[in-house]
Design a protein around this motif. Structure first.
Motif, PDB file in Angstrom:
ATOM      1  N   ALA A 261       0.828  -1.205   0.000  1.00 27.17           N
ATOM      2  CA  ALA A 261       0.000   0.000   0.000  1.00 27.17           C
ATOM      3  C   ALA A 261       0.861   1.252   0.000  1.00 27.17           C
ATOM      4  N   GLN A 262       1.910   1.261   0.764  1.00 23.33           N
ATOM      5  CA  GLN A 262       2.776   2.427   0.845  1.00 23.33           C
ATOM      6  C   GLN A 262       3.518   2.679  -0.473  1.00 23.33           C
ATOM      7  N   ALA A 263       3.884   1.605  -1.166  1.00 17.89           N
ATOM      8  CA  ALA A 263       4.562   1.752  -2.463  1.00 17.89           C
ATOM      9  C   ALA A 263       3.617   2.365  -3.498  1.00 17.89           C
ATOM     10  N   ILE A 264       2.359   1.926  -3.488  1.00 21.90           N
ATOM     11  CA  ILE A 264       1.368   2.489  -4.417  1.00 21.90           C
ATOM     12  C   ILE A 264       1.182   3.973  -4.148  1.00 21.90           C
ATOM     13  N   LEU A 265       1.021   4.330  -2.881  1.00 18.68           N
ATOM     14  CA  LEU A 265       0.822   5.727  -2.505  1.00 18.68           C
ATOM     15  C   LEU A 265       2.026   6.576  -2.863  1.00 18.68           C
ATOM     16  N   GLN A 266       3.223   6.087  -2.592  1.00 24.32           N
ATOM     17  CA  GLN A 266       4.442   6.822  -2.935  1.00 24.32           C
ATOM     18  C   GLN A 266       4.563   7.009  -4.439  1.00 24.32           C
ATOM     19  N   GLY A 267       4.196   5.980  -5.191  1.00 22.22           N
ATOM     20  CA  GLY A 267       4.233   6.084  -6.644  1.00 22.22           C
ATOM     21  C   GLY A 267       3.303   7.167  -7.156  1.00 22.22           C
ATOM     22  N   PHE A 268       2.076   7.224  -6.645  1.00 24.02           N
ATOM     23  CA  PHE A 268       1.131   8.255  -7.076  1.00 24.02           C
ATOM     24  C   PHE A 268       1.654   9.649  -6.751  1.00 24.02           C
ATOM     25  N   GLN A 269       2.302   9.779  -5.611  1.00 26.76           N
ATOM     26  CA  GLN A 269       2.854  11.078  -5.230  1.00 26.76           C
ATOM     27  C   GLN A 269       3.950  11.537  -6.186  1.00 26.76           C
ATOM     28  N   GLU A 270       4.586  10.567  -6.838  1.00 23.88           N
ATOM     29  CA  GLU A 270       5.656  10.868  -7.802  1.00 23.88           C
ATOM     30  C   GLU A 270       5.178  10.776  -9.242  1.00 23.88           C
ATOM     31  N   GLY A 271       3.868  10.569  -9.446  1.00 22.69           N
ATOM     32  CA  GLY A 271       3.334  10.466 -10.796  1.00 22.69           C
ATOM     33  C   GLY A 271       3.611   9.131 -11.450  1.00 22.69           C
ATOM     34  N   ARG A 272       3.837   8.082 -10.646  1.00 19.03           N
ATOM     35  CA  ARG A 272       4.126   6.752 -11.169  1.00 19.03           C
ATOM     36  C   ARG A 272       3.047   5.766 -10.742  1.00 19.03           C
ATOM     37  N   CYS A 273       2.813   4.778 -11.575  1.00 19.34           N
ATOM     38  CA  CYS A 273       1.880   3.705 -11.247  1.00 19.34           C
ATOM     39  C   CYS A 273       2.667   2.423 -11.004  1.00 19.34           C
ATOM     40  N   THR A 274       2.638   1.931  -9.798  1.00 22.37           N
ATOM     41  CA  THR A 274       3.394   0.725  -9.470  1.00 22.37           C
ATOM     42  C   THR A 274       2.629  -0.545  -9.812  1.00 22.37           C
ATOM     43  N   GLU A 275       1.321  -0.424 -10.120  1.00 26.05           N
ATOM     44  CA  GLU A 275       0.484  -1.579 -10.434  1.00 26.05           C
ATOM     45  C   GLU A 275       0.027  -1.524 -11.893  1.00 26.05           C
ATOM     46  N   THR A 276      -0.034  -2.685 -12.524  1.00 23.45           N
ATOM     47  CA  THR A 276      -0.421  -2.769 -13.932  1.00 23.45           C
ATOM     48  C   THR A 276      -1.811  -2.197 -14.167  1.00 23.45           C
ATOM     49  N   CYS A 278      -3.352   0.105 -12.623  1.00 24.82           N
ATOM     50  CA  CYS A 278      -3.290   1.564 -12.542  1.00 24.82           C
ATOM     51  C   CYS A 278      -2.715   2.161 -13.829  1.00 24.82           C
ATOM     52  N   ARG A 279      -1.698   1.501 -14.386  1.00 22.99           N
ATOM     53  CA  ARG A 279      -1.127   1.998 -15.639  1.00 22.99           C
ATOM     54  C   ARG A 279      -2.134   1.911 -16.773  1.00 22.99           C
ATOM     55  N   LYS A 280      -3.022   0.928 -16.744  1.00 23.97           N
ATOM     56  CA  LYS A 280      -3.995   0.737 -17.807  1.00 23.97           C
ATOM     57  C   LYS A 280      -5.284   1.532 -17.588  1.00 23.97           C
ATOM     58  N   CYS A 281      -5.402   2.163 -16.446  1.00 19.92           N
ATOM     59  CA  CYS A 281      -6.601   2.932 -16.117  1.00 19.92           C
ATOM     60  C   CYS A 281      -6.540   4.315 -16.760  1.00 19.92           C
ATOM     61  N   THR A 282      -7.617   4.715 -17.418  1.00 23.10           N
ATOM     62  CA  THR A 282      -7.678   6.047 -18.028  1.00 23.10           C
ATOM     63  C   THR A 282      -8.370   7.070 -17.129  1.00 23.10           C
ATOM     64  N   TYR A 283      -9.070   6.595 -16.109  1.00 19.65           N
ATOM     65  CA  TYR A 283      -9.789   7.517 -15.222  1.00 19.65           C
ATOM     66  C   TYR A 283      -8.815   8.436 -14.484  1.00 19.65           C
ATOM     67  N   LYS A 284      -7.590   7.966 -14.255  1.00 20.51           N
ATOM     68  CA  LYS A 284      -6.619   8.762 -13.494  1.00 20.51           C
ATOM     69  C   LYS A 284      -6.265  10.068 -14.194  1.00 20.51           C
ATOM     70  N   HIS A 285      -6.495  10.139 -15.501  1.00 16.76           N
ATOM     71  CA  HIS A 285      -6.149  11.362 -16.221  1.00 16.76           C
ATOM     72  C   HIS A 285      -7.035  12.541 -15.804  1.00 16.76           C
ATOM     73  N   ARG A 286      -8.156  12.254 -15.147  1.00 11.19           N
ATOM     74  CA  ARG A 286      -9.008  13.331 -14.666  1.00 11.19           C
ATOM     75  C   ARG A 286      -8.351  14.074 -13.501  1.00 11.19           C
ATOM     76  N   PHE A 287      -7.314  13.499 -12.898  1.00 12.68           N
ATOM     77  CA  PHE A 287      -6.674  14.090 -11.730  1.00 12.68           C
ATOM     78  C   PHE A 287      -5.339  14.752 -12.052  1.00 12.68           C
ATOM     79  N   GLN A 288      -4.975  14.802 -13.312  1.00  9.47           N
ATOM     80  CA  GLN A 288      -3.646  15.300 -13.649  1.00  9.47           C
ATOM     81  C   GLN A 288      -3.502  16.792 -13.378  1.00  9.47           C
ATOM     82  N   LYS A 289      -4.622  17.537 -13.534  1.00  8.15           N
ATOM     83  CA  LYS A 289      -4.523  19.000 -13.358  1.00  8.15           C
ATOM     84  C   LYS A 289      -5.179  19.447 -12.057  1.00  8.15           C
ATOM     85  N   ASP A 290      -6.478  19.160 -11.971  1.00  8.63           N
ATOM     86  CA  ASP A 290      -7.230  19.629 -10.801  1.00  8.63           C
ATOM     87  C   ASP A 290      -7.845  18.450 -10.075  1.00  8.63           C
ATOM     88  N   GLU A 291      -7.519  18.299  -8.823  1.00  8.68           N
ATOM     89  CA  GLU A 291      -8.123  17.252  -8.013  1.00  8.68           C
ATOM     90  C   GLU A 291      -9.447  17.776  -7.449  1.00  8.68           C
TER      91      GLU A 291
END
Length: 292
Positions: A261-276, A278-291
């Motif tokens: 869990a901590q690795a996933i969270l750290q990855g998101f904080q750095e703009g990285r997806c540690t899980e496959t 997550c990398r294949k998810c397109t919904y995350k692009h809604r958070f790139q600018k404004d959360e």
């Protein structure tokens, strides 16, 4: 570690087959009431708000009121999200329970199923609930969701019918062409009753050909607990593709602080997806600018 909301799936049973929602490969399951109560005790330090769904419809439960009463007992607030299909099977006393903060009804579910209901039969209990809410629980929010916009305007005919119906029912003007062009976030129908708009989204899948890095609100603003007791980092992981742990085996504190869990969270904080997934998810692009 605090979360805006935690998704607790009371049941993975939906009862419908919406064309925009992939069917589950998991066996039908209901979270036992006593186990649900034990989760609420563990959730108290982490959040004040729980949403009762991930893949299933909480209104499929005949004893839903018991889960709501348990939520109230432990000082948490609940959000119900439903297709509306089971609405007529519950009393207004249950649906307007004091444990609830908000009810979301996905109106576009009607158009994407072979429901044994006419449009009027589907909408009638929804309107009755709205009237009852304004008579007895004015502080409760009801969001009527229309999340079916796309570039092809593929649902324009249904939306025009729906907006005309809501316009007449609430004495407002919902112009389908204006809404399609201006894409408002929501419009007020009555006191704390909104029609909420959004576009279709693609459920994340390992079979997707999309692949990209990015960030997500998973494990930052929320996480999910499936009816099986499996903890997942995101409300869209309804199949448990990224299991962080099982609450039948380990405590929530142990699971959330574990290396995965901590690795996933750290990855998101750095703009990285540690899980496959997550990398294949397109919904995350809604958070790139404004959360949100």
């Amino acid at each position: 570690m605090k979360f805006h909301r935690v998704y607790v799936e009371l049941s993975n049973i939906c009862g419908l087959k919406c064309s925009f929602c992939p069917q589950s490969a998991l066996k039908p399951q209901i979270m036992p009431l006593d186990f649900f109560a034990s989760l609420l005790i563990q959730l108290q330090p982490y959040t004040k708000e729980i949403a009762y769904h991930m893949g299933g419809d909480p209104l499929s439960l005949s004893n839903l009121e018991a889960y709501l009463t348990t939520t109230k007992r432990y000082g948490l607030q609940g959000l119900l999200t439903t297709s509306g299909y089971y609405l007529g099977k519950h009393s207004h006393e249950t649906l307007l329970h004091p444990a609830l903060k908000q009810i979301n009804i996905s109106l576009n579910s009607y158009n994407k199923n072979d429901m044994p209901l006419s449009f009027e039969e589907y909408m009638r209990p929804i309107l009755e609930l709205c009237r009852a809410k304004n008579e007895t629980r004015k502080e409760l929010f009801i969001n009527l969701r229309v999340w079916n916009f796309d570039e092809k305007q593929s649902e324009k005919a249904f939306n025009s019918m729906l907006f005309a119906y809501l316009s007449q029912a609430f004495g407002v003007t919902l112009d389908a062409d204006v809404i399609e062009r201006e894409r408002p976030r929501s419009l007020r129908l009555a006191e704390k009753i909104l029609v909420h708009f959004d576009r279709y989204f693609e459920w994340p899948s390992l079979a997707s050909t999309n692949e990209s890095e990015g960030t997500c609100l998973g494990l930052k603003s929320h996480f999910g607990i499936l009816s099986s007791g499996i903890v997942v980092p995101c409300c869209l992981d309804k199949e448990g593709v990224i299991p962080l742990g099982n609450l039948h085996v380990n405590s929530l504190e142990t699971i959330l602080h574990a290396p995965k869990a901590q690795a996933i969270l750290q990855g998101f904080q750095e703009g990285r997806c540690t899980e496959t997934l997550c990398r294949k998810c397109t919904y995350k692009h809604r958070f790139q600018k404004d959360e949100p």
